[in-house]
Design an enzyme around this catalytic site. Structure first.
Site: not given
Ligand code: UDX
Length: 422
Positions: A263
């Protein structure tokens, strides 16, 4: 209600099974015969926490087919197909267009009012300017009179999607006609969270603005984190202090090696492309992507502080999935990291509890270890790329560890330890 779901990928499947749990009769429509077979035998075609149990519990209230005619036997159709990126980052609407065509075709044979809900992430304007005219043309019917259209974005995190579905922060429903609004409100009646009714374009934009903001927050944390690293400051302590400001909020401030997944990277790029198409230059969003693309390479930079020449060295990778609790490697930060290690002539030995099969398809030349311990045992240095629970209890004693995800035990016990932003 009788619901059809087009596209049984992760959004479609979670939405459909959750709607079945809420008491609706659900039909999944997908072209992939294997998926259809899996769903009909109650087996989740993807790995997602809680899904298998929910599929067992709701068995009998859902079925799957490859036949689009099934749409006519339902009252509402959710479009949940993928909207990938094109080469230039803009959104690829191929699957949306074919779903709209199939719906239009099916609606030709239906007299009763039917509601079409776009759940796929689509750039503002798509539902009314792309989906609506296709359905009207194919069906010979008129939108907002013979059929309703709604845009209802999902905010489901992979790995937490079932829980997110039942405990949302908010529900956003973009509608135009009163009848569709009432039907959508009925679907979401059991939820107590704030429900925001907007026009269709606004609902589409809320999804992009939300993801772009979260991605921005992460790139911001990483940029500050990179400065912290140079100053000998722990970025985690900094963001603890920053997040306590209620205007800022502590979540999504984990600095590290950046965001991956299906996403954030795709949605930010699609928003950039849309902005440019409109004559805007979205500088901040471009910087968000730029920081995110450089961030994983920080791990290599830090590794080279300790092993200057990587040629012939064995480098271990702990974690290949884009985040824990998933086998998904789309845009995983492990990809640029492994690429760079291979370019430098290193041998790579990797382990991930769930994502090794997927990663092997991209990089068959790596050594895939049977356990995290084996990676530690066999490598000259180890890079932590995904924060899987099982990596939190490994014995890092005596090892060189470069950590992209902040594993406390590694920080405490490793012989040489480098954290990316701490
Ligand atoms: C995301 C959104 O959170 C969700 O609402 C949307 O509709 C789909 O995309 P997702 O891609 O499943 O969800 O994962 P998410 O938990 O949001 O993490 C995305 C990425 O960001 C991961 O690679 C994670 O490691 C990274 N991340 C997340 C960070 O590097 N730091 C953070 O503080 C949070």
């Amino acid at each position: 209600m009788e619901v059809s779901i087009i596209g049984s990928g992760y959004v479609g499947l979670i939405t459909g099974i959750s709607l079945a749990e809420l008491g609706h009769e659900v039909t999944f429509i997908d072209l992939d015969e294997e998926k259809i077979g899996d769903i009909n035998s109650g087996k989740p075609p993807i790995f997602e926490k809680g899904l298998e149990e929910l599929m067992k519990k709701t068995k009998g209230r859902y079925k799957a087919t490859t036949n689009y005619r099934a749409i006519t036997e339902t009252d509402t159709t959710f479009i949940c197909v993928g909207t990938p990126s094109k080469e230039d980052g803009s959104i690829d609407l191929t699957f949306i267009k074919s779903a709209a065509t199939e719906i239009g075709n099916a609606l030709k044979e239906k007299d009763k009012f039917h509601v079409i809900v776009v759940k796929s992430t689509v750039v503002p304007g798509t539902t009314e300017e792309v989906v609506k005219p296709i359905i009207e043309k194919e069906s010979g019917k008129e939108a907002f009179k013979d059929f309703g259209l709604a845009m209802n974005p999902e905010f489901l995190r992979e790995g937490n999607a079932v829980e997110d579905f039942f405990n949302p922060d908010r529900i956003v429903i973009g509608v135009k006609d009163e009848k569709t609004k009432e039907i959508m409100e009925k679907f979401y009646f059991p939820f107590k969270c704030p429900k925001l009714i907007t026009d269709i374009k606004t609902a589409e934009m809320i999804k992009y603005a939300s993801n772009a903001f979260l991605a921005t927050k992460i790139s911001f944390a990483n940029e500050i984190g990179n400065i912290c690293k140079k100053l000998g400051i722990d970025a985690y302590d900094v963001f603890k202090g920053v997040g306590l400001d209620h205007r800022i909020n502590p979540s999504f401030f984990r600095s590290g090696i950046g965001f991956g997944g299906s996403c954030f990277p795709k949605d930010v790029k699609a928003l950039i492309a849309k902005a440019e198409e409109l004559g805007e230059n979205p500088k901040l969003l471009k910087a968000v992507i730029d920081v995110n693309e450089r961030q994983p390479l920080k791990l290599i930079e830090l590794l080279k502080k300790h092993i200057t020449n990587l040629e012939g060295k064995t480098i271990g990778i702990l974690g290949l999935a884009f985040k824990p609790d998933t086998d998904d490697i789309r845009e995983s930060r492990a990809i640029p990291i492994v690429k760079s290690l291979l370019e430098e002539g290193a041998k790579v030995i990797a382990y991930d509890p769930k994502a090794m099969d997927n990663f092997r398809e991209l990089f068959p030349q790596l050594i895939y270890a049977e356990s995290a311990e084996k990676v530690l045992e066999k490598s000259d240095a180890v890079l932590i790329v995904t924060e899987w629970e099982e990596f939190k209890n490994l014995d890092y004693n005596g090892h060189v560890v470069v950590d992209g995800r902040r594993i406390e035990k590694a920080k405490r016990d490793a012989r040489i330890y480098e954290g990316v932003c701490w």
